[in-house]
Scaffold this motif. Structure first.
Motif, PDB file in Angstrom:
ATOM      1  N   TYR A 186      -8.310  -2.659  -4.367  1.00  0.00           N
ATOM      2  CA  TYR A 186      -7.373  -3.287  -5.306  1.00  0.00           C
ATOM      3  C   TYR A 186      -6.349  -4.218  -4.680  1.00  0.00           C
ATOM      4  CZ  TYR A 186      -9.473  -0.317  -8.752  1.00  0.00           C
ATOM      5  OH  TYR A 186     -10.391   0.282  -9.576  1.00  0.00           O
ATOM      6  N   SER A 187      -6.304  -4.341  -3.369  1.00  0.00           N
ATOM      7  CA  SER A 187      -5.296  -5.224  -2.777  1.00  0.00           C
ATOM      8  C   SER A 187      -5.887  -6.579  -2.428  1.00  0.00           C
ATOM      9  CB  SER A 187      -4.684  -4.584  -1.525  1.00  0.00           C
ATOM     10  OG  SER A 187      -5.630  -4.515  -0.486  1.00  0.00           O
ATOM     11  N   THR A 188      -5.011  -7.552  -2.440  1.00  0.00           N
ATOM     12  CA  THR A 188      -5.331  -8.895  -1.984  1.00  0.00           C
ATOM     13  C   THR A 188      -4.286  -9.247  -0.939  1.00  0.00           C
ATOM     14  OG1 THR A 188      -6.175  -9.473  -4.172  1.00  0.00           O
ATOM     15  CG2 THR A 188      -5.659 -11.303  -2.688  1.00  0.00           C
ATOM     16  N   HIS A 189      -4.731  -9.458   0.285  1.00  0.00           N
ATOM     17  CA  HIS A 189      -3.819  -9.752   1.399  1.00  0.00           C
ATOM     18  C   HIS A 189      -2.769  -8.650   1.541  1.00  0.00           C
ATOM     19  CE1 HIS A 189      -5.780 -13.617   1.536  1.00  0.00           C
ATOM     20  NE2 HIS A 189      -5.392 -13.888   0.315  1.00  0.00           N
ATOM     21  N   GLY A 190      -3.183  -7.399   1.330  1.00  0.00           N
ATOM     22  CA  GLY A 190      -2.284  -6.266   1.513  1.00  0.00           C
ATOM     23  C   GLY A 190      -1.308  -6.022   0.385  1.00  0.00           C
ATOM     24  N   LYS A 191      -1.481  -6.702  -0.730  1.00  0.00           N
ATOM     25  CA  LYS A 191      -0.580  -6.555  -1.884  1.00  0.00           C
ATOM     26  C   LYS A 191      -1.409  -6.214  -3.118  1.00  0.00           C
ATOM     27  CE  LYS A 191       3.063  -8.637   0.191  1.00  0.00           C
ATOM     28  NZ  LYS A 191       4.379  -8.164   0.344  1.00  0.00           N
ATOM     29  N   ILE A 192      -0.837  -5.406  -4.016  1.00  0.00           N
ATOM     30  CA  ILE A 192      -1.516  -5.016  -5.250  1.00  0.00           C
ATOM     31  C   ILE A 192      -0.727  -5.594  -6.418  1.00  0.00           C
ATOM     32  CG2 ILE A 192      -2.247  -3.074  -6.709  1.00  0.00           C
ATOM     33  CD1 ILE A 192      -1.657  -2.411  -3.061  1.00  0.00           C
ATOM     34  N   SER A 193      -1.379  -6.447  -7.213  1.00  0.00           N
ATOM     35  CA  SER A 193      -0.734  -7.051  -8.381  1.00  0.00           C
ATOM     36  C   SER A 193      -0.682  -6.036  -9.523  1.00  0.00           C
ATOM     37  CB  SER A 193      -1.523  -8.289  -8.831  1.00  0.00           C
ATOM     38  OG  SER A 193      -2.774  -7.878  -9.381  1.00  0.00           O
ATOM     39  N   PHE A 194       0.100  -6.336 -10.552  1.00  0.00           N
ATOM     40  CA  PHE A 194       0.193  -5.444 -11.702  1.00  0.00           C
ATOM     41  C   PHE A 194      -1.156  -5.307 -12.396  1.00  0.00           C
ATOM     42  CE2 PHE A 194       1.448  -4.641 -16.241  1.00  0.00           C
ATOM     43  CZ  PHE A 194       1.829  -3.319 -16.053  1.00  0.00           C
ATOM     44  N   ASP A 195      -1.880  -6.404 -12.548  1.00  0.00           N
ATOM     45  CA  ASP A 195      -3.210  -6.368 -13.164  1.00  0.00           C
ATOM     46  C   ASP A 195      -4.128  -5.412 -12.395  1.00  0.00           C
ATOM     47  OD1 ASP A 195      -5.264  -7.666 -15.075  1.00  0.00           O
ATOM     48  OD2 ASP A 195      -6.158  -7.985 -13.097  1.00  0.00           O
ATOM     49  N   ASP A 196      -4.167  -5.530 -11.077  1.00  0.00           N
ATOM     50  CA  ASP A 196      -5.003  -4.648 -10.265  1.00  0.00           C
ATOM     51  C   ASP A 196      -4.489  -3.213 -10.281  1.00  0.00           C
ATOM     52  OD1 ASP A 196      -6.931  -6.516  -9.530  1.00  0.00           O
ATOM     53  OD2 ASP A 196      -5.759  -7.213  -7.825  1.00  0.00           O
ATOM     54  N   TYR A 197      -3.178  -3.051 -10.360  1.00  0.00           N
ATOM     55  CA  TYR A 197      -2.583  -1.720 -10.466  1.00  0.00           C
ATOM     56  C   TYR A 197      -3.052  -1.043 -11.756  1.00  0.00           C
ATOM     57  CZ  TYR A 197       1.081   1.774 -11.200  1.00  0.00           C
ATOM     58  OH  TYR A 197       1.766   2.936 -11.442  1.00  0.00           O
ATOM     59  N   VAL A 198      -3.035  -1.774 -12.859  1.00  0.00           N
ATOM     60  CA  VAL A 198      -3.493  -1.211 -14.139  1.00  0.00           C
ATOM     61  C   VAL A 198      -4.974  -0.869 -14.057  1.00  0.00           C
ATOM     62  CG1 VAL A 198      -3.887  -1.715 -16.594  1.00  0.00           C
ATOM     63  CG2 VAL A 198      -1.671  -2.236 -15.535  1.00  0.00           C
ATOM     64  N   ALA A 199      -5.787  -1.758 -13.486  1.00  0.00           N
ATOM     65  CA  ALA A 199      -7.217  -1.461 -13.333  1.00  0.00           C
ATOM     66  C   ALA A 199      -7.406  -0.187 -12.513  1.00  0.00           C
ATOM     67  CB  ALA A 199      -7.936  -2.639 -12.677  1.00  0.00           C
TER      68      ALA A 199
ATOM     69  N   PRO B 295       0.794  -1.235   0.000  1.00  0.00           N
ATOM     70  CA  PRO B 295       0.000   0.000   0.000  1.00  0.00           C
ATOM     71  C   PRO B 295       0.828   1.287   0.000  1.00  0.00           C
ATOM     72  CG  PRO B 295      -1.027  -1.600   1.433  1.00  0.00           C
ATOM     73  CD  PRO B 295       0.295  -2.191   0.999  1.00  0.00           C
ATOM     74  N   GLN B 296       1.903   1.350   0.781  1.00  0.00           N
ATOM     75  CA  GLN B 296       2.711   2.570   0.799  1.00  0.00           C
ATOM     76  C   GLN B 296       3.431   2.776  -0.536  1.00  0.00           C
ATOM     77  OE1 GLN B 296       3.170  -0.040   2.816  1.00  0.00           O
ATOM     78  NE2 GLN B 296       5.314  -0.598   2.937  1.00  0.00           N
ATOM     79  N   GLU B 297       3.795   1.686  -1.197  1.00  0.00           N
ATOM     80  CA  GLU B 297       4.405   1.794  -2.524  1.00  0.00           C
ATOM     81  C   GLU B 297       3.366   2.233  -3.556  1.00  0.00           C
ATOM     82  OE1 GLU B 297       7.865  -1.639  -2.253  1.00  0.00           O
ATOM     83  OE2 GLU B 297       5.778  -2.271  -2.531  1.00  0.00           O
ATOM     84  N   LEU B 298       2.133   1.761  -3.399  1.00  0.00           N
ATOM     85  CA  LEU B 298       1.059   2.206  -4.285  1.00  0.00           C
ATOM     86  C   LEU B 298       0.850   3.703  -4.134  1.00  0.00           C
ATOM     87  CD1 LEU B 298      -1.226   1.563  -6.308  1.00  0.00           C
ATOM     88  CD2 LEU B 298      -2.720   1.257  -4.318  1.00  0.00           C
ATOM     89  N   GLN B 299       0.868   4.177  -2.908  1.00  0.00           N
ATOM     90  CA  GLN B 299       0.707   5.615  -2.673  1.00  0.00           C
ATOM     91  C   GLN B 299       1.820   6.385  -3.371  1.00  0.00           C
ATOM     92  OE1 GLN B 299       2.693   7.878  -0.543  1.00  0.00           O
ATOM     93  NE2 GLN B 299       1.305   9.512  -1.153  1.00  0.00           N
ATOM     94  N   GLN B 300       3.041   5.906  -3.292  1.00  0.00           N
ATOM     95  CA  GLN B 300       4.170   6.569  -3.955  1.00  0.00           C
ATOM     96  C   GLN B 300       4.007   6.519  -5.471  1.00  0.00           C
ATOM     97  OE1 GLN B 300       7.376   4.278  -2.314  1.00  0.00           O
ATOM     98  NE2 GLN B 300       7.503   5.509  -0.448  1.00  0.00           N
ATOM     99  N   ALA B 301       3.558   5.391  -5.991  1.00  0.00           N
ATOM    100  CA  ALA B 301       3.364   5.250  -7.442  1.00  0.00           C
ATOM    101  C   ALA B 301       2.273   6.197  -7.933  1.00  0.00           C
ATOM    102  CB  ALA B 301       3.017   3.801  -7.785  1.00  0.00           C
ATOM    103  N   ILE B 302       1.181   6.291  -7.197  1.00  0.00           N
ATOM    104  CA  ILE B 302       0.076   7.175  -7.568  1.00  0.00           C
ATOM    105  C   ILE B 302       0.537   8.635  -7.498  1.00  0.00           C
ATOM    106  CG2 ILE B 302      -2.169   8.045  -6.780  1.00  0.00           C
ATOM    107  CD1 ILE B 302      -2.883   5.103  -6.122  1.00  0.00           C
ATOM    108  N   SER B 303       1.286   8.975  -6.469  1.00  0.00           N
ATOM    109  CA  SER B 303       1.823  10.338  -6.352  1.00  0.00           C
ATOM    110  C   SER B 303       2.778  10.652  -7.494  1.00  0.00           C
ATOM    111  CB  SER B 303       2.544  10.527  -5.019  1.00  0.00           C
ATOM    112  OG  SER B 303       1.627  10.513  -3.963  1.00  0.00           O
TER     113      SER B 303
END
Length: 159
Positions: A109-122, A83-91
């Motif tokens: 978009y996370s599964t067990h606290g992790k975001i896959s590339f597919d979910d990241y693209v969505a 999640p914190q990496e997702l926040q950095q990527a979105i920023s």
């Protein structure tokens, strides 16, 4: 070999096959049908449910940028971001979200606290499309818009 239908348009199933064969997802799992539908809807200006070659070229550029962004935050090469990496990527893409907004995205978009590339693209498709729809309606650029109910439904259901 992937070919577009005779009309030069590709639908979500053809897009999924094309992207899988192209290797754009790299070592990540292939894109789901839902993500392929979202990618088409992001660029489907005539609301046909398909995309032509110019839209595909635009998608390819956007996907390549998203993959590079995702990879730069997937430091352990696990194929997921935290999640914190997702926040950095979105920023890094220029989105400024409240902690509540980011928390909602992580929950979605996370599964067990992790975001896959597919979910990241969505997630990126939806962020891009919703942001564009919002900006079109925010003529004064104040960060506030007023939606008619049908307009709101169209914005959220077409992406």
């Amino acid at each position: 070999m992937i070919t577009a239908a005779q009309d030069g348009q590709i639908d979500a199933e053809e897009l999924q096959r094309c992207l899988t064969q192209s290797g754009i997802s790299g070592t990540y799992k292939p894109f789901s049908m839902e993500t392929c539908r979202l990618m088409i809807s992001m660029l489907d200006r005539d609301m046909s449910g398909t995309m032509g070659f110019p839209e595909f070229k635009e998608l390819w550029t956007v996907l390549s940028n998203w993959r590079q962004n995702f990879s730069s935050f997937d430091r352990d090469r696990s194929g997921t971001v935290e999640p914190q990496e997702l926040q950095q990527a979105i920023s890094a893409m220029g989105y400024r979200l409240s902690p509540q907004g980011l928390n909602g995205i992580v929950k979605r978009y996370s599964t067990h606290g992790k975001i896959s590339f597919d979910d990241y693209v969505a997630c990126c498709v939806r962020l891009r499309a919703l942001t564009e729809a919002f900006r079109r309606r925010d003529g004064s650029q104040q960060g506030v818009v007023s939606f008619a109910y049908d307009d709101f439904i169209m914005c959220t259901m077409t992406i």
